[in-house]
Design a protein around this motif. Sequence first.
Motif: not given
Length: 262
Positions: A16-17, A20-25, A27, A31, A155
């Motif tokens: 899910k992270l 939904t989260s570019s920052q999580a990808r 980090k 992807t 992304s």
Amino acid sequence: MKSITSRDNPLYKELKLLATSSQARRKAGRTLLDGVHLCEVYLDQVGPPSLCVISESARQLVEVDALLADCGSRRVQCIMLPDALYHAVSQVENGVGVLFVVDTPTVGMPSRLDRSAVLLDNLQDPGNMGSILRSAAAAGIEQVFCSKGTVFAWSPKVLRAGMGAHFLLNIFENVDLEALLDGAGVPVLATSSHASQRIFDVDLRRPVAWLFGHEGQGVSPDLLARATHQVVIPHLGKVESLNVAASAAVCFFEQLRQKSAH
């Protein structure tokens, strides 16, 4: 194949992270590739993914079954999600229900800009980014340099628009484009509606660096001042300018036309 049915499962939360989260990808350095085509291209061009995820209903599809067989032969971990959980991860409406978790590649910055390349200054739209990458790969360009403010190239939306082009390119992110241009060993061309030189009148048979900017503001003045040429794409009708992805395609294939001409 492992089945996950709980939203509280740690692996599902990680998915899910990533979705939904570019920052999580960024980090995680990972992807998501969504859809059979992207997954097939990845297996063919790169190799096995970190993880294969399918929806429960996709298990019955022939194309997904073939993909799972390929993953199985390569010892890829596969998990199955109930459709409701899968759709909360996938951003594709009416998709077939298969995605890969993959590592985003890390490539070392070249010491100098010395071949045909694309430079993107603060480009914002994922669709434009993916389209530019696809056109660049189709035209034989191999290097893409993205400024810090440019949309994340890896992304899911950019990957879908790129249709597999990412795996044919070396993509460099968070690049200081001013420093790169200051040491450039090839001409740098920027499109501008205010330029007087037509793109068709520039010698493009040699390597050049193409510079494109923000959809609304264009290339920043500091970078524009570093361009060797400012060129215009002539057009008819009462249209102020072309979309940046359309402009890029015209540029890349005019260069390819000139290089291919006898």
